[in-house]
Design an enzyme around this catalytic site. Structure first.
Site, PDB file in Angstrom:
ATOM      1  N   ASN A   7       0.403 -13.247 -20.741  1.00 25.61           N
ATOM      2  CA  ASN A   7      -0.162 -14.410 -21.439  1.00 25.61           C
ATOM      3  C   ASN A   7       0.652 -14.616 -22.715  1.00 25.61           C
ATOM      4  O   ASN A   7       0.494 -13.876 -23.680  1.00 25.61           O
ATOM      5  CB  ASN A   7      -1.639 -14.137 -21.755  1.00 25.61           C
ATOM      6  CG  ASN A   7      -2.266 -15.265 -22.553  1.00 25.61           C
ATOM      7  OD1 ASN A   7      -1.650 -16.319 -22.757  1.00 25.61           O
ATOM      8  ND2 ASN A   7      -3.492 -15.060 -23.007  1.00 25.61           N
ATOM      9  N   TRP A   8       1.500 -15.621 -22.676  1.00 28.63           N
ATOM     10  CA  TRP A   8       2.389 -15.850 -23.827  1.00 28.63           C
ATOM     11  C   TRP A   8       1.687 -16.535 -24.991  1.00 28.63           C
ATOM     12  O   TRP A   8       2.249 -16.656 -26.062  1.00 28.63           O
ATOM     13  CB  TRP A   8       3.600 -16.700 -23.380  1.00 28.63           C
ATOM     14  CG  TRP A   8       4.540 -15.979 -22.458  1.00 28.63           C
ATOM     15  CD1 TRP A   8       4.425 -14.700 -21.983  1.00 28.63           C
ATOM     16  CD2 TRP A   8       5.765 -16.488 -21.912  1.00 28.63           C
ATOM     17  NE1 TRP A   8       5.486 -14.386 -21.175  1.00 28.63           N
ATOM     18  CE2 TRP A   8       6.330 -15.471 -21.111  1.00 28.63           C
ATOM     19  CE3 TRP A   8       6.432 -17.709 -22.015  1.00 28.63           C
ATOM     20  CZ2 TRP A   8       7.533 -15.640 -20.427  1.00 28.63           C
ATOM     21  CZ3 TRP A   8       7.627 -17.881 -21.321  1.00 28.63           C
ATOM     22  CH2 TRP A   8       8.164 -16.851 -20.547  1.00 28.63           C
ATOM     23  N   LYS A   9       0.486 -17.031 -24.746  1.00 29.56           N
ATOM     24  CA  LYS A   9      -0.264 -17.728 -25.811  1.00 29.56           C
ATOM     25  C   LYS A   9       0.605 -18.844 -26.400  1.00 29.56           C
ATOM     26  O   LYS A   9       1.339 -19.496 -25.658  1.00 29.56           O
ATOM     27  CB  LYS A   9      -0.775 -16.719 -26.836  1.00 29.56           C
ATOM     28  CG  LYS A   9      -1.538 -15.564 -26.152  1.00 29.56           C
ATOM     29  CD  LYS A   9      -2.224 -14.624 -27.077  1.00 29.56           C
ATOM     30  CE  LYS A   9      -2.934 -13.543 -26.266  1.00 29.56           C
ATOM     31  NZ  LYS A   9      -3.726 -12.630 -27.075  1.00 29.56           N
ATOM     32  N   HIS A  32     -10.454 -17.412 -21.723  1.00 27.33           N
ATOM     33  CA  HIS A  32      -9.867 -16.402 -22.605  1.00 27.33           C
ATOM     34  C   HIS A  32     -10.676 -16.343 -23.899  1.00 27.33           C
ATOM     35  O   HIS A  32     -11.164 -17.368 -24.379  1.00 27.33           O
ATOM     36  CB  HIS A  32      -8.403 -16.741 -22.901  1.00 27.33           C
ATOM     37  CG  HIS A  32      -7.699 -15.596 -23.574  1.00 27.33           C
ATOM     38  ND1 HIS A  32      -7.791 -15.384 -24.926  1.00 27.33           N
ATOM     39  CD2 HIS A  32      -6.941 -14.594 -23.076  1.00 27.33           C
ATOM     40  CE1 HIS A  32      -7.102 -14.293 -25.225  1.00 27.33           C
ATOM     41  NE2 HIS A  32      -6.574 -13.793 -24.126  1.00 27.33           N
ATOM     42  N   GLU A  59      -9.879 -16.174 -26.858  1.00 24.26           N
ATOM     43  CA  GLU A  59      -9.404 -17.049 -27.938  1.00 24.26           C
ATOM     44  C   GLU A  59      -9.892 -18.479 -27.735  1.00 24.26           C
ATOM     45  O   GLU A  59      -9.866 -19.289 -28.668  1.00 24.26           O
ATOM     46  CB  GLU A  59      -7.867 -16.960 -28.027  1.00 24.26           C
ATOM     47  CG  GLU A  59      -7.446 -15.639 -28.670  1.00 24.26           C
ATOM     48  CD  GLU A  59      -6.091 -15.106 -28.251  1.00 24.26           C
ATOM     49  OE1 GLU A  59      -5.281 -15.872 -27.709  1.00 24.26           O
ATOM     50  OE2 GLU A  59      -5.860 -13.902 -28.462  1.00 24.26           O
ATOM     51  N   GLU A  93     -11.313  -8.199 -21.103  1.00 27.40           N
ATOM     52  CA  GLU A  93     -10.546  -8.186 -22.350  1.00 27.40           C
ATOM     53  C   GLU A  93     -11.499  -8.023 -23.528  1.00 27.40           C
ATOM     54  O   GLU A  93     -12.031  -9.023 -24.041  1.00 27.40           O
ATOM     55  CB  GLU A  93      -9.770  -9.504 -22.505  1.00 27.40           C
ATOM     56  CG  GLU A  93      -8.750  -9.745 -21.418  1.00 27.40           C
ATOM     57  CD  GLU A  93      -7.581 -10.574 -21.943  1.00 27.40           C
ATOM     58  OE1 GLU A  93      -6.457 -10.105 -21.814  1.00 27.40           O
ATOM     59  OE2 GLU A  93      -7.812 -11.664 -22.491  1.00 27.40           O
ATOM     60  N   GLY A 128      -4.678  -7.996 -29.532  1.00 29.46           N
ATOM     61  CA  GLY A 128      -3.758  -8.225 -30.641  1.00 29.46           C
ATOM     62  C   GLY A 128      -3.990  -7.308 -31.830  1.00 29.46           C
ATOM     63  O   GLY A 128      -3.466  -7.535 -32.909  1.00 29.46           O
ATOM     64  N   SER A 131      -4.037  -5.087 -25.979  1.00 34.59           N
ATOM     65  CA  SER A 131      -3.040  -4.143 -26.487  1.00 34.59           C
ATOM     66  C   SER A 131      -2.456  -3.225 -25.406  1.00 34.59           C
ATOM     67  O   SER A 131      -2.156  -2.056 -25.661  1.00 34.59           O
ATOM     68  CB  SER A 131      -3.600  -3.334 -27.659  1.00 34.59           C
ATOM     69  OG  SER A 131      -3.941  -4.191 -28.738  1.00 34.59           O
ATOM     70  N   GLY A 184      -0.625  -9.552 -23.619  1.00 33.65           N
ATOM     71  CA  GLY A 184      -0.233 -10.561 -24.598  1.00 33.65           C
ATOM     72  C   GLY A 184       1.097 -10.194 -25.236  1.00 33.65           C
ATOM     73  O   GLY A 184       2.172 -10.416 -24.670  1.00 33.65           O
ATOM     74  N   GLY A 185       1.033  -9.576 -26.414  1.00 32.50           N
ATOM     75  CA  GLY A 185       2.230  -9.291 -27.203  1.00 32.50           C
ATOM     76  C   GLY A 185       3.359  -8.634 -26.426  1.00 32.50           C
ATOM     77  O   GLY A 185       4.521  -9.072 -26.511  1.00 32.50           O
TER      78      GLY A 185
HETATM   79  P1  13P Z   1      -2.504  -8.380 -26.573  1.00 30.40           P
HETATM   80  O1  13P Z   1      -1.861  -7.674 -25.411  1.00 30.40           O
HETATM   81  O2  13P Z   1      -1.517  -8.966 -27.541  1.00 30.40           O
HETATM   82  O3  13P Z   1      -3.545  -7.524 -27.225  1.00 30.40           O
HETATM   83  O4  13P Z   1      -3.296  -9.651 -25.963  1.00 30.40           O
HETATM   84  C1  13P Z   1      -4.132  -9.458 -24.880  1.00 30.40           C
HETATM   85  C2  13P Z   1      -4.539 -10.783 -24.351  1.00 30.40           C
HETATM   86  O5  13P Z   1      -5.254 -11.535 -24.994  1.00 30.40           O
HETATM   87  C3  13P Z   1      -4.041 -11.166 -23.024  1.00 30.40           C
HETATM   88  O6  13P Z   1      -4.675 -12.314 -22.557  1.00 30.40           O
END
Ligand code: 13P
Length: 262
Positions: A16-18, A101, A103, A173, A179, A219, A240-241
């Site tokens: 997930n590149w956000k 998600h 977010e 999640e 994050g 994470s 994510g990251g």
């Molecule tokens: P991180 O891996 O940066 O914690 O993000 C997880 C995420 O929200 C994947 O959708």
């Protein structure tokens, strides 16, 4: 490591590149991901880039990995400025979509009532929906994680019959792990995944619960992925990251593929 049940769930790693990357950086990253995906056919790989880059990345992927939207509209078409329909994602060679998600649940106030409609549009269009659930830190600390996960699933899946959910993936999640660098332990994640499967069994059937992939997000990185994925309840990750770093993401893909050989 827990013993493996003879299930046939194919491991899934989502990136997930956000709201990150540029078109050029996204394409470069995609080339590396395509190579990693081809080198690890035992794992399925899906990338969720920002909307403007979907078409170019889907073309580059050429089937090496799935490309998906980070969201889709609860509507089919019409006067909904700024929204993207599930049909448009299909039309852009996408085959998956993230729904709910955290977010969006917490940052944009998306409710289960909206998410159940987004899920319906995704299913009608033929996308593989990845429905995200997870508790906040306050909910976990007040021992409500189980109830929150159960309620989010019941709310988001309301009105959806088992027959329509053959491609459903659940991403657990925990909000406190996203994050933050704070990862759920494999045992914590596995316990939450068991909650997910209990609810799915209760809503539908034991067979459906056993068949449905439940992946972990929060994470996940190149160091902890193998440990997380070694647990039989954890069918892969939503990253994510670490999905923005080609070498780290390749290591995570390989860790998921190794799950099949374990
Ligand atoms: P991180 O891996 O940066 O914690 O993000 C997880 C995420 O929200 C994947 O959708």
């Amino acid at each position: 490591m827990a013993s493996r049940s003879p299930h046939t769930r194919i491991p899934l790693v989502g990136g997930n590149w956000k709201m990150n990357t540029t078109r050029a950086a996204g394409l470069e990253l995609s080339r590396a991901i395509a190579a990693a995906a081809r080198a690890n056919p035992a794992a399925e790989v899906a990338i969720y880039p920002p909307f403007p880059y979907l078409a170019a990345i889907a073309e580059l992927a050429a089937g090496a990995f799935r490309v998906g939207g980070q969201d889709c509209s609860a509507e089919t078409s019409g006067a909904f400025t700024g929204q993207t329909s599930a049909g448009m994602l299909i039309d852009t060679s996408c085959s998956s979509v993230l729904i709910g998600h955290s977010e969006r649940r917490h940052g944009l106030g998306e409710t289960d009532a909206i998410l159940t409609r987004k899920l319906a549009r995704a299913i009608e269009a033929g996308l593989m929906p990845v429905l995200c659930v997870g508790e906040t830190l306050a909910e976990r600390e007040s021992n409500r994680a189980h109830d929150v996960i159960d309620a989010q699933l019941r709310g988001s899946l309301a009105g959806h019959p088992e027959a329509s959910l053959a491609n459903l993936v659940i991403a657990y999640e925990p909000v406190w792990a996203i994050g933050t660098g704070r990862t759920a332990t494999p045992d914590d994640a596995a316990e939450a995944h068991r909650t997910v499967r209990q609810t799915l069994a209760d809503l539908y059937s034991a067979r459906f619960a056993e068949r449905t992939r439940v992946i972990y997000g929060g994470s996940v990185n190149a160091k902890n992925a193998a440990d997380l994925f070694s647990h039989e309840e954890i069918d892969g990750g939503l990253v994510g990251g670490a999905s923005l770093n080609a070498a780290d993401f390749a290591t995570i893909i390989a860790a998921a593929a190794a799950r099949c050989q374990a």
